[in-house]
Motif scaffolding. Structure first.
Motif, PDB file in Angstrom:
ATOM      1  N   ARG A  78       0.833  -1.205   0.000  1.00 47.68           N
ATOM      2  CA  ARG A  78       0.000   0.000   0.000  1.00 47.68           C
ATOM      3  C   ARG A  78       0.869   1.257   0.000  1.00 47.68           C
ATOM      4  N   TRP A  79       1.941   1.206   0.788  1.00 48.60           N
ATOM      5  CA  TRP A  79       2.770   2.396   0.898  1.00 48.60           C
ATOM      6  C   TRP A  79       3.672   2.594  -0.326  1.00 48.60           C
ATOM      7  N   VAL A  80       3.948   1.505  -1.040  1.00 47.84           N
ATOM      8  CA  VAL A  80       4.709   1.646  -2.287  1.00 47.84           C
ATOM      9  C   VAL A  80       3.818   2.201  -3.384  1.00 47.84           C
ATOM     10  N   HIS A  81       2.627   1.597  -3.524  1.00 48.70           N
ATOM     11  CA  HIS A  81       1.702   2.058  -4.568  1.00 48.70           C
ATOM     12  C   HIS A  81       0.328   1.429  -4.344  1.00 48.70           C
ATOM     13  N   GLY A  82      -0.698   2.189  -4.488  1.00 55.13           N
ATOM     14  CA  GLY A  82      -2.064   1.670  -4.416  1.00 55.13           C
ATOM     15  C   GLY A  82      -2.619   1.616  -3.017  1.00 55.13           C
ATOM     16  N   MET A  83      -2.605   2.735  -2.320  1.00 54.09           N
ATOM     17  CA  MET A  83      -3.059   2.769  -0.934  1.00 54.09           C
ATOM     18  C   MET A  83      -4.501   2.264  -0.804  1.00 54.09           C
ATOM     19  N   GLN A  84      -5.364   2.617  -1.738  1.00 55.05           N
ATOM     20  CA  GLN A  84      -6.762   2.197  -1.686  1.00 55.05           C
ATOM     21  C   GLN A  84      -7.085   1.113  -2.706  1.00 55.05           C
TER      22      GLN A  84
ATOM     23  N   SER B 285       8.893   4.714  -4.464  1.00 52.24           N
ATOM     24  CA  SER B 285       7.834   5.127  -5.386  1.00 52.24           C
ATOM     25  C   SER B 285       8.276   6.300  -6.256  1.00 52.24           C
ATOM     26  N   LYS B 286       9.002   7.252  -5.654  1.00 48.84           N
ATOM     27  CA  LYS B 286       9.487   8.411  -6.411  1.00 48.84           C
ATOM     28  C   LYS B 286      10.472   7.994  -7.489  1.00 48.84           C
ATOM     29  N   LYS B 287      11.336   7.016  -7.157  1.00 50.75           N
ATOM     30  CA  LYS B 287      12.347   6.573  -8.117  1.00 50.75           C
ATOM     31  C   LYS B 287      11.725   5.825  -9.291  1.00 50.75           C
TER      32      LYS B 287
END
Length: 571
Positions: free
Chosen positions: A482-488, A567-569
């Protein structure tokens, strides 16, 4: 009068037992069944796993604690099911022997259309898949060479601390060899270093150490994997070097020692730790693994000119690589030759880890169990000698905030990071502790998403009557993802299980009274405090399964920072 004979299976299993493998993991299959008849007669306990992947995870953790682990699978369908685990063992330098029961030699040579094959007569295809993830391989096709081949690959496994692959055809099992061969022990030490290279490396290291004003010691995974923890501790004690660890080096240093300075995680380190390492004029690293997670996104700031990196079979310093210079022998030489009176180290207080526990009289803002509260709290509950397994996800990063008592061993997969590893590893570790005589707790912190991949292994823990405490962190999904991508995102959700009922489901009804199984459902800090204070629970005897509820969308701050950086990278 001829000497006593043993068959190939007996030779192999006896060799494993001689090297410390007292328990053999795996799954039966038609091509390995005859071989399995000889496991327990050779003095090795058979641990049947629920699937081959779990067996591989268990053998990995067992090998970390016992010096070597092993598993048996069957040709094709069985062996391929555990390759993820074997790849993890290869990446993380873990000594695992993978034994594969294969079809009879005549069937292989004629290319028969057998089950468990691809239907094309190719019986080498699966062995080729294992080649890149094993340090040595052998196919036991000839009784005359089989003993030497077994000894060769087992020696490579132990000395290099990496997996090996052994094919045992079904009709080779009963072929006989001279039992007297077993009287000659397998040499398991690393090969000797090139003498001149080792002498030069030691001379240069000591010269740099004597000139350094702010030298430090940084321990990483290779310290434990290559069995040099005692030598490293002796070197640190003799020199007085401030000692730090990396995330993968958790458990390799005495965290209660006055020499212990903390955990270095690149730019995410505590400021006092970061400065002490990065401003050091000599950093001696032992088995350093500069992976993304271990270095917090490659954020190490250690000058190549000030670092001396000891690896299994080479040393890197001053931008030069010293080949055929083995860590164990070089460390032994340094311990013997270092003269502390020649050191001119500035007196610097080693930084202390900060604690996020509540101070006396402070009122908590919430009674929820959160990561910033849990991991420091666990520090005072752990005992010397504990084995702590943390799963890929919130727990293997959260444990960085836990201060270990002396003698605690940590098991995780920081580099390979395969979710589901923790539970299988807990079974292997608990089995190792029981074989060593008990008295040490095996404690596993497992996320709910990871648990759903390997949940069946709870039944093996119960059947083997192992001592294991499992904290199942129930936070409703793949929190790290979730914290890398796709929280919801829907794909980060999982099915909701009644986890506190799992142990009951896996306990045979007819033998329930014979097993020591207890389950708990914990949702608040006071409830957990009460549980941790319970003497029966803290003794860790039998299976204690704790469903530990945490609010959704909570994670260790370090994990949040790392995930956002990752995630930014990727943007």
């Amino acid at each position: 009068m001829s000497g006593r004979k043993v068959n190939i299976a007996e030779y192999l299993f006896t060799r494993l037992r001689q090297l410390g493998v007292k328990d053999l993991h795996g799954v039966p299959g038609d091509f390995n069944l005859v071989a399995l008849d000889y496991v327990e007669p050779c003095g090795v306990n058979w641990v049947g796993n629920c699937n081959e992947l779990n067996a591989g995870y268990a053998a990995d953790a067992y090998g970390r604690l016992m010096g070597m682990g092993a598993l048996v699978t069957t040709f094709g369908v069985g062996e391929l099911s555990c390759l993820n685990a074997i790849a993890g063992s290869y990446a993380e330098f873990c000594p695992v022997v993978h034994i594969v029961g294969t079809p009879k030699r005549a069937a292989q040579k004629s290319g028969m259309l057998l089950h468990h094959t691809l239907g094309n007569g190719d019986f080498d295809v699966f062995a080729k898949m294992s080649q890149p993830i094993s340090i040595a391989q052998t196919n036991l096709m000839d009784p005359a060479t089989a003993p030497a081949e077994i000894d060769r690959v087992l020696q490579a496994c132990y000395a290099n601390s990496r997996p090996v692959y052994i094919q045992l055809p079904a009709d080779m099992v009963l072929e006989e060899v001279d039992a007297k061969l077993l009287d000659t022990p397998i040499v398991v030490e690393p090969p000797p270093s090139d003498r001149q290279t080792e002498e030069l490396a030691a001379e240069l290291i000591l010269r740099k150490l004597y000139a350094a004003k702010r030298p430090t010691l940084l321990l990483d995974a290779g310290c434990q994997r290559h069995r040099v923890e005692d030598l490293t501790e002796e070197f640190a004690r003799k020199t007085g070097l401030p000692t730090f660890i990396t995330p993968m080096g958790k458990g390799t240093a005495n965290e209660q020692s006055p020499l212990f300075g903390g955990i270095y995680i690149g730019k995410r380190s505590e400021e006092s730790v970061r400065r002490r390492i990065e401003e050091s004029d000599m950093v001696i690293t032992i088995g350093n693994v500069k992976s993304d997670v271990n270095s917090f996104g490659f954020s190490y700031q250690i000058s190549r000119l000030s670092s001396v990196d000891l690896h299994f079979d080479h040393v890197v310093m001053d931008c030069a690589k010293f080949e055929n210079c083995y860590m164990k022998w070089l460390l032994q030489r340094l311990v013997n030759e270092v003269d502390p009176s020649k050191m001119h180290m500035d007196k610097v207080e080693t930084p202390l880890l900060k604690s996020t526990r509540l101070t006396k009289g402070e009122v908590a803002k919430t009674q929820d169990i959160t990561h910033d509260w849990l991991w420091p709290r666990i520090s005072s509950w752990l005992k010397s000698g504990d084995v702590v397994i943390t799963e890929t996800g919130t727990s293997f990063i959260g444990i960085w905030e836990t201060r270990f008592p002396p003698g605690v061993q940590a098991i995780n997969q920081t580099l390979w990071s395969s979710i589901g590893y923790g539970l299988g590893a807990a079974q292997g570790a608990a089995r190792a502790m029981k074989t060593l005589g008990g008295g040490r707790r095996t404690i596993c912190f497992e996320g709910d998403g990871s648990f759903q991949l390997t949940a069946q292994e709870v039944s093996t823990i119960i059947r083997e009557d192992l001592d294991c405490t499992i904290f199942l962190i129930e936070n409703d999904g793949y929190e790290i993802e979730r914290w890398v991508h796709g929280m919801q995102a829907k794909y980060n959700d999982i099915s909701k299980w009644r986890y506190s009922k799992i142990a009951e489901v896996f306990t045979p009804e007819e033998t329930a009274s014979q097993h020591r199984v207890k389950s708990y459902k914990i949702g608040t800090r006071p409830e957990l405090e009460q549980l941790l204070a319970d003497e029966d629970f803290s003794a860790g005897k039998g299976l204690h399964f704790v469903e530990l509820h945490m609010p959704k969308y909570t994670a260790p701050q370090t994990l949040i920072d790392f995930a956002q950086n990752l995630s930014k990278k990727s943007d």
